[in-house]
Scaffold this motif. Sequence first.
Motif, short mmCIF file in Angstrom:
data_model
loop_
_atom_site.label_atom_id
_atom_site.label_comp_id
_atom_site.label_asym_id
_atom_site.label_seq_id
_atom_site.Cartn_x
_atom_site.Cartn_y
_atom_site.Cartn_z
N GLY A 210 0.82 -1.09 0.19
CA GLY A 210 0.08 -0.09 0.04
C GLY A 210 1.04 1.06 0.12
O GLY A 210 2.10 1.27 -0.10
N ILE A 213 -0.85 3.57 5.75
CA ILE A 213 -1.54 2.63 6.72
C ILE A 213 -1.64 3.42 7.85
O ILE A 213 -0.64 3.67 8.54
CB ILE A 213 -1.01 1.22 6.75
CG1 ILE A 213 -0.66 0.46 5.22
CG2 ILE A 213 -2.24 0.41 7.59
CD1 ILE A 213 0.11 -0.75 5.52
N VAL A 434 -7.13 -2.67 -1.35
CA VAL A 434 -5.86 -2.02 -1.98
C VAL A 434 -5.81 -2.33 -3.39
O VAL A 434 -5.50 -1.22 -4.08
CB VAL A 434 -4.77 -2.31 -1.07
CG1 VAL A 434 -3.64 -1.42 -1.55
CG2 VAL A 434 -5.19 -2.05 0.47
N TYR A 464 -7.53 -1.48 9.67
CA TYR A 464 -6.47 -0.61 9.05
C TYR A 464 -7.37 0.33 8.10
O TYR A 464 -8.18 0.34 7.35
CB TYR A 464 -5.76 -1.60 8.06
CG TYR A 464 -4.70 -2.50 8.89
CD1 TYR A 464 -5.01 -2.70 10.21
CD2 TYR A 464 -3.96 -3.21 8.37
CE1 TYR A 464 -4.14 -3.71 10.92
CE2 TYR A 464 -3.14 -4.25 8.88
CZ TYR A 464 -3.27 -4.35 10.29
OH TYR A 464 -2.39 -5.32 10.92
N PHE A 466 -6.14 2.47 5.08
CA PHE A 466 -5.24 2.57 3.94
C PHE A 466 -5.23 3.75 3.14
O PHE A 466 -4.37 4.11 1.96
CB PHE A 466 -5.31 1.39 2.83
CG PHE A 466 -4.75 0.14 3.30
CD1 PHE A 466 -3.59 -0.43 3.33
CD2 PHE A 466 -5.58 -0.82 4.00
CE1 PHE A 466 -3.27 -1.69 3.71
CE2 PHE A 466 -5.63 -1.91 4.32
CZ PHE A 466 -4.20 -2.43 4.29
#
Length: 485
Positions: A210, A213, A434, A464, A466
Amino acid sequence: MTRRQDGSSPSVSITPTPAAERARQAVAPAAGCREESVVLRKLSLLLLAAMTLPAQAKIDAAQAARLNQDLTPLGGERAGNAAGSIPSWQGGLAQPPAGYRPGMHHPDPYAADAPLYRVEATNLEQYRPLLSAGHQALLTRHPEYFLRVYPSRRSAAAPQRIYDATRFNALNAELISGGNGVAGVAAGVPFPLPENGQQAIWNHIMRYRGEQIRMHTNQAAVLANGGYNLLKLDRAVYFLYGRAGVSPQELDNTLFYYKYKVVAPAKLSGSALVVQETLDQVLAIRKAWRFNRGERRVRRLPMLAYDSLQPDTNGMATADMVDSYNGAPDRYQWTLLGKREMLLPYNSYAVHQQGIPYDSILQRSTVNPALLRYELHRVWLVEAELRKGFGHPYGKRRFYLDEDSWQILAVDLYDKRGELIGLQESHPISYYEVPMFGSTLETLYDFAGGRYFVDGLDNNEPMYDFAADLSPRDFTPQALRRAGN
């Protein structure tokens, strides 16, 4: 390579490497180098590398073209295995499943799968060829532990631009500084057709995770008596390598920025850390600063690498064990052993689900095996042997790298006498928003101490983010001081 119908042991073979392993990457430094100054050590390593290493030849266009033919975009084999127990790669989980919304704990797209069989101490001999030395030892030492083996699902995926960058890298990436750095790349896997162990480990270090994060996770050192204390961390990562639009020149020898702040327990709350991760850590070591709540000041850490112990791990985890392996590879000699079909953690959605009490995950001697999933996959085997003159509690490590993502799935840990003393595991899932394939839970088993360490517990935390609003300005000593106040 799955269990035969007649119940006999499966056969196993190691696929030869794409090219013969090159000569040892550098002459071992003279004994006593630990007492040398940091500057002299770096200069010595670079000089030795320049004198002993042949030029790192790049692969030709015909080889690179295989990434659109018989190989996946990241260098795995597209086809399944002859037995049909490993399917062909069909693009992975590149799209979220129906009903998924960002912010949810990722639902298990394979929840309907039934286990094929269990591997445990009583049938270990039947499956020994498919198991790492560490997993064999785990099953032997803890007869209550077992591996639930499920159908193999090749779920790893990445954005198309990462695939495009990897194709570019196949023709342009090269090792520099005696294999301690990589040049000519800004995104993607640098060596999708690896020719030596250093290239393979750099594929793990530089794999796509990614662009940024923000996450809240817990870690715990579980002692031999089963006791543990949770440490909750507010973490953030800003990746420069792999970020859309960044050129090799703009990297400025930087992979990513990382920080965390302790949220709980209350007596540690407010302490924080910032790391600026360099690409070539022999030329420029990673920079790290720590804010101590008691002192109310920021201090530059002289060393946070190699065998430096991670805080709050009960002395179990070294700095280079985060993410299975990180940092400069210069203390080890790396050998690419080939590829093998093995039973390893994969698609570990069950242990990732929201609301599971952490007490249900952390059992006395091991993570709860009823929440884990193992599958048969092809992995690259990479062996690292400690070079003469360097210190580290691990004299040898054997890494098992997923062919579809370059995520390290397991590591066998040996001491300087060659005795197996530990096992690391990464339990990965697809973060399909993602998309990215990475670990949701990391474990480290200390066989001698009868204890283990777990990082990544997120079942009762926000998921999370992203798309977090982050920039390099958030990862400076000044920002660390502000965050601690």
